[in-house]
Write a protein that holds these residues in place. Sequence first.
Motif, PDB file in Angstrom:
ATOM      1  N   VAL A 203       0.819  -1.210   0.000  1.00  0.00           N
ATOM      2  CA  VAL A 203       0.000   0.000   0.000  1.00  0.00           C
ATOM      3  C   VAL A 203       0.852   1.260   0.000  1.00  0.00           C
ATOM      4  O   VAL A 203       0.645   2.172  -0.804  1.00  0.00           O
ATOM      5  CB  VAL A 203      -0.957   0.007   1.204  1.00  0.00           C
ATOM      6  N   ILE A 204       1.831   1.342   0.903  1.00  0.00           N
ATOM      7  CA  ILE A 204       2.532   2.620   1.077  1.00  0.00           C
ATOM      8  C   ILE A 204       3.588   2.870   0.014  1.00  0.00           C
ATOM      9  O   ILE A 204       4.163   3.968  -0.030  1.00  0.00           O
ATOM     10  CB  ILE A 204       3.175   2.724   2.463  1.00  0.00           C
ATOM     11  N   THR A 205       3.880   1.894  -0.840  1.00  0.00           N
ATOM     12  CA  THR A 205       4.762   2.184  -1.964  1.00  0.00           C
ATOM     13  C   THR A 205       4.055   3.031  -3.019  1.00  0.00           C
ATOM     14  O   THR A 205       4.713   3.611  -3.885  1.00  0.00           O
ATOM     15  CB  THR A 205       5.261   0.885  -2.613  1.00  0.00           C
ATOM     16  N   SER A 206       2.730   3.108  -2.957  1.00  0.00           N
ATOM     17  CA  SER A 206       1.965   3.982  -3.842  1.00  0.00           C
ATOM     18  C   SER A 206       1.405   5.140  -3.031  1.00  0.00           C
ATOM     19  O   SER A 206       1.560   5.206  -1.816  1.00  0.00           O
ATOM     20  CB  SER A 206       0.831   3.201  -4.509  1.00  0.00           C
ATOM     21  N   SER A 207       0.762   6.060  -3.701  1.00  0.00           N
ATOM     22  CA  SER A 207       0.233   7.247  -3.030  1.00  0.00           C
ATOM     23  C   SER A 207      -0.992   6.894  -2.204  1.00  0.00           C
ATOM     24  O   SER A 207      -1.883   6.178  -2.647  1.00  0.00           O
ATOM     25  CB  SER A 207      -0.145   8.310  -4.078  1.00  0.00           C
ATOM     26  N   VAL A 208      -1.020   7.388  -0.967  1.00  0.00           N
ATOM     27  CA  VAL A 208      -2.154   7.199  -0.072  1.00  0.00           C
ATOM     28  C   VAL A 208      -2.651   8.566   0.360  1.00  0.00           C
ATOM     29  O   VAL A 208      -1.851   9.431   0.730  1.00  0.00           O
ATOM     30  CB  VAL A 208      -1.767   6.362   1.167  1.00  0.00           C
TER      31      VAL A 208
ATOM     32  N   TYR B  87       8.244   7.843   3.396  1.00  0.00           N
ATOM     33  CA  TYR B  87       9.634   7.428   3.610  1.00  0.00           C
ATOM     34  C   TYR B  87       9.817   6.855   5.017  1.00  0.00           C
ATOM     35  O   TYR B  87      10.420   5.793   5.202  1.00  0.00           O
ATOM     36  CB  TYR B  87      10.580   8.614   3.416  1.00  0.00           C
ATOM     37  N   PHE B  88       9.319   7.582   6.014  1.00  0.00           N
ATOM     38  CA  PHE B  88       9.456   7.118   7.392  1.00  0.00           C
ATOM     39  C   PHE B  88       8.689   5.814   7.625  1.00  0.00           C
ATOM     40  O   PHE B  88       9.177   4.904   8.310  1.00  0.00           O
ATOM     41  CB  PHE B  88       8.969   8.186   8.371  1.00  0.00           C
ATOM     42  N   LEU B  89       7.499   5.726   7.053  1.00  0.00           N
ATOM     43  CA  LEU B  89       6.699   4.521   7.246  1.00  0.00           C
ATOM     44  C   LEU B  89       7.288   3.328   6.504  1.00  0.00           C
ATOM     45  O   LEU B  89       7.186   2.190   6.972  1.00  0.00           O
ATOM     46  CB  LEU B  89       5.264   4.784   6.789  1.00  0.00           C
ATOM     47  N   LEU B  90       7.922   3.579   5.367  1.00  0.00           N
ATOM     48  CA  LEU B  90       8.624   2.507   4.674  1.00  0.00           C
ATOM     49  C   LEU B  90       9.808   2.006   5.504  1.00  0.00           C
ATOM     50  O   LEU B  90      10.078   0.801   5.560  1.00  0.00           O
ATOM     51  CB  LEU B  90       9.114   2.994   3.303  1.00  0.00           C
ATOM     52  N   SER B  91      10.497   2.943   6.148  1.00  0.00           N
ATOM     53  CA  SER B  91      11.602   2.558   7.024  1.00  0.00           C
ATOM     54  C   SER B  91      11.102   1.710   8.188  1.00  0.00           C
ATOM     55  O   SER B  91      11.724   0.699   8.551  1.00  0.00           O
ATOM     56  CB  SER B  91      12.314   3.810   7.552  1.00  0.00           C
ATOM     57  N   LEU B  92       9.967   2.110   8.780  1.00  0.00           N
ATOM     58  CA  LEU B  92       9.390   1.329   9.873  1.00  0.00           C
ATOM     59  C   LEU B  92       8.977  -0.055   9.391  1.00  0.00           C
ATOM     60  O   LEU B  92       9.197  -1.058  10.088  1.00  0.00           O
ATOM     61  CB  LEU B  92       8.189   2.071  10.459  1.00  0.00           C
ATOM     62  N   THR B  93       8.377  -0.121   8.205  1.00  0.00           N
ATOM     63  CA  THR B  93       7.958  -1.415   7.664  1.00  0.00           C
ATOM     64  C   THR B  93       9.150  -2.328   7.412  1.00  0.00           C
ATOM     65  O   THR B  93       9.095  -3.538   7.682  1.00  0.00           O
ATOM     66  CB  THR B  93       7.183  -1.203   6.350  1.00  0.00           C
ATOM     67  N   ALA B  94      10.242  -1.748   6.911  1.00  0.00           N
ATOM     68  CA  ALA B  94      11.447  -2.543   6.677  1.00  0.00           C
ATOM     69  C   ALA B  94      12.023  -3.066   7.997  1.00  0.00           C
ATOM     70  O   ALA B  94      12.428  -4.230   8.089  1.00  0.00           O
ATOM     71  CB  ALA B  94      12.492  -1.706   5.943  1.00  0.00           C
TER      72      ALA B  94
ATOM     73  N   PHE C 274      -5.913   3.919   4.213  1.00  0.00           N
ATOM     74  CA  PHE C 274      -5.085   2.739   4.015  1.00  0.00           C
ATOM     75  C   PHE C 274      -5.952   1.533   3.670  1.00  0.00           C
ATOM     76  O   PHE C 274      -5.638   0.767   2.750  1.00  0.00           O
ATOM     77  CB  PHE C 274      -4.261   2.466   5.276  1.00  0.00           C
ATOM     78  N   ARG C 275      -7.047   1.342   4.397  1.00  0.00           N
ATOM     79  CA  ARG C 275      -7.915   0.198   4.135  1.00  0.00           C
ATOM     80  C   ARG C 275      -8.531   0.275   2.743  1.00  0.00           C
ATOM     81  O   ARG C 275      -8.665  -0.740   2.045  1.00  0.00           O
ATOM     82  CB  ARG C 275      -9.013   0.118   5.199  1.00  0.00           C
ATOM     83  N   ARG C 276      -8.906   1.469   2.330  1.00  0.00           N
ATOM     84  CA  ARG C 276      -9.478   1.631   0.987  1.00  0.00           C
ATOM     85  C   ARG C 276      -8.451   1.293  -0.084  1.00  0.00           C
ATOM     86  O   ARG C 276      -8.760   0.631  -1.087  1.00  0.00           O
ATOM     87  CB  ARG C 276      -9.982   3.063   0.801  1.00  0.00           C
ATOM     88  N   LYS C 277      -7.201   1.744   0.123  1.00  0.00           N
ATOM     89  CA  LYS C 277      -6.165   1.468  -0.870  1.00  0.00           C
ATOM     90  C   LYS C 277      -5.833  -0.025  -0.915  1.00  0.00           C
ATOM     91  O   LYS C 277      -5.595  -0.594  -1.991  1.00  0.00           O
ATOM     92  CB  LYS C 277      -4.914   2.282  -0.533  1.00  0.00           C
ATOM     93  N   PHE C 278      -5.829  -0.684   0.240  1.00  0.00           N
ATOM     94  CA  PHE C 278      -5.569  -2.117   0.274  1.00  0.00           C
ATOM     95  C   PHE C 278      -6.702  -2.878  -0.422  1.00  0.00           C
ATOM     96  O   PHE C 278      -6.452  -3.862  -1.136  1.00  0.00           O
ATOM     97  CB  PHE C 278      -5.421  -2.586   1.724  1.00  0.00           C
ATOM     98  N   HIS C 279      -7.939  -2.416  -0.225  1.00  0.00           N
ATOM     99  CA  HIS C 279      -9.073  -3.023  -0.914  1.00  0.00           C
ATOM    100  C   HIS C 279      -8.919  -2.888  -2.419  1.00  0.00           C
ATOM    101  O   HIS C 279      -9.213  -3.815  -3.189  1.00  0.00           O
ATOM    102  CB  HIS C 279     -10.364  -2.364  -0.445  1.00  0.00           C
ATOM    103  N   LEU C 280      -8.416  -1.742  -2.857  1.00  0.00           N
ATOM    104  CA  LEU C 280      -8.181  -1.519  -4.280  1.00  0.00           C
ATOM    105  C   LEU C 280      -7.120  -2.478  -4.807  1.00  0.00           C
ATOM    106  O   LEU C 280      -7.259  -3.053  -5.900  1.00  0.00           O
ATOM    107  CB  LEU C 280      -7.744  -0.066  -4.502  1.00  0.00           C
ATOM    108  N   ILE C 281      -6.044  -2.663  -4.055  1.00  0.00           N
ATOM    109  CA  ILE C 281      -4.976  -3.563  -4.484  1.00  0.00           C
ATOM    110  C   ILE C 281      -5.484  -5.000  -4.588  1.00  0.00           C
ATOM    111  O   ILE C 281      -5.133  -5.735  -5.522  1.00  0.00           O
ATOM    112  CB  ILE C 281      -3.793  -3.466  -3.506  1.00  0.00           C
ATOM    113  N   LEU C 282      -6.321  -5.412  -3.621  1.00  0.00           N
ATOM    114  CA  LEU C 282      -6.905  -6.753  -3.700  1.00  0.00           C
ATOM    115  C   LEU C 282      -7.759  -6.899  -4.962  1.00  0.00           C
ATOM    116  O   LEU C 282      -7.750  -7.957  -5.609  1.00  0.00           O
ATOM    117  CB  LEU C 282      -7.754  -7.027  -2.453  1.00  0.00           C
ATOM    118  N   GLN C 283      -8.502  -5.846  -5.305  1.00  0.00           N
ATOM    119  CA  GLN C 283      -9.301  -5.895  -6.524  1.00  0.00           C
ATOM    120  C   GLN C 283      -8.418  -6.069  -7.752  1.00  0.00           C
ATOM    121  O   GLN C 283      -8.704  -6.877  -8.637  1.00  0.00           O
ATOM    122  CB  GLN C 283     -10.132  -4.625  -6.656  1.00  0.00           C
TER     123      GLN C 283
END
Length: 364
Positions: free
Chosen positions: A53-58, A67-74, A304-313
């Motif tokens: 999700v966060i690699t694309s625009s939210v 950037y910070f959230l990607l660092s936390l995820t890593a 975030f939930r909406r974007k994840f729903h989109l990715i699942l679609q």
Amino acid sequence: MYLTFNFSTSNYSNLSDADSLRVEELTHRSVKISIIIILGVMITLGNIAVLLVITSSVAGWSRNSRYFLLSLTAADSAFGLLVMPLNLWVSLLKDYSEGPDTLCHVVAFCNATVYSTCMYTLATISLERYIAVFYPLQYSTLMTRKRTLLLIAFTWCFPLFLLSPITFPDGIIEVHFSTASLVCNPSYSSNVAYTLSLTCLIFFPCSIVMTYANLRVWCAAKRQRLKLRKYGCALSNRHNVAARVLVPVMAAYYTCWTPCMAVMIYCALSRSSVPEWIEFVVVWLPTSNGFLNCVFYFWINKNFRRKFHLILQRLALAICPELADAFGWSNTSSAQFVSGILDNSMVHERTSSVSSTCTLLSLA
């Protein structure tokens, strides 16, 4: 004849006791390995979903926030992809009856580095949120792209330098494999000064930054909410976003990290160990923060939930169209959903956003 029979019975009893202890030890070991594997799978799957999700625009998340959230995820993903496999591999394939070796020092260094990086990353996210809330007009000047990347580089590189003594087998820190926690643990009692300096340079500074920044943001959000309610601009049953996010984040942080730090300091000062299961819990409890971060920083965020729903679609349409049709995810509805998300992202994308945790404007 009687003495010989008595001696044989005694030996048989001793063997039975030894076998019982061995069976109990293997049972505890199996339970611990199962817990570690389940926790590792949860952390890995949760952070993979976050990464998609966060690699694309939210909507509502600026470039710096991502950037910070990607660092936390890593950092959180490293718990499931690096720390757990390494320690399980050591516990299953290596025999440590002869004592520690170079491999155990390397594994202990990886463990401590990932733990420290996670704490530093949480502190930098809190700092970025604090600047975005209290200095929105100066945000673009204070949090430039270069400074953001430098902060992220610091969170990953400084622990490498700080914890490098652990990698040397004949250095100032002894390392042993603990059968209680199934982890290559530094023997912090071997160098009390180094242990205390680690806590003073990692845990306490990060805790102070997180507590101060999040408390100030929470107080500011509460004051604004009261003003909006006073002038009739906010509904009385509106969810308190700040309390719903900041309080669980801080509660999870202290719950996961404080026991580990407390036991580490206690063992260093008293030069003694703690009971087996207490050691196992306090050593592996911080890794659960890697999964809780997915919940508190991401899943409670509607965008975030909406974007994840989109990715699942998108994945369903690309991999299994029949499954997409079964859920009613047709190409037309998916295209409309994509258009709405992208338009919303362009409207809400701003340089001085407050990441995903607490945007004061959302309280209105």
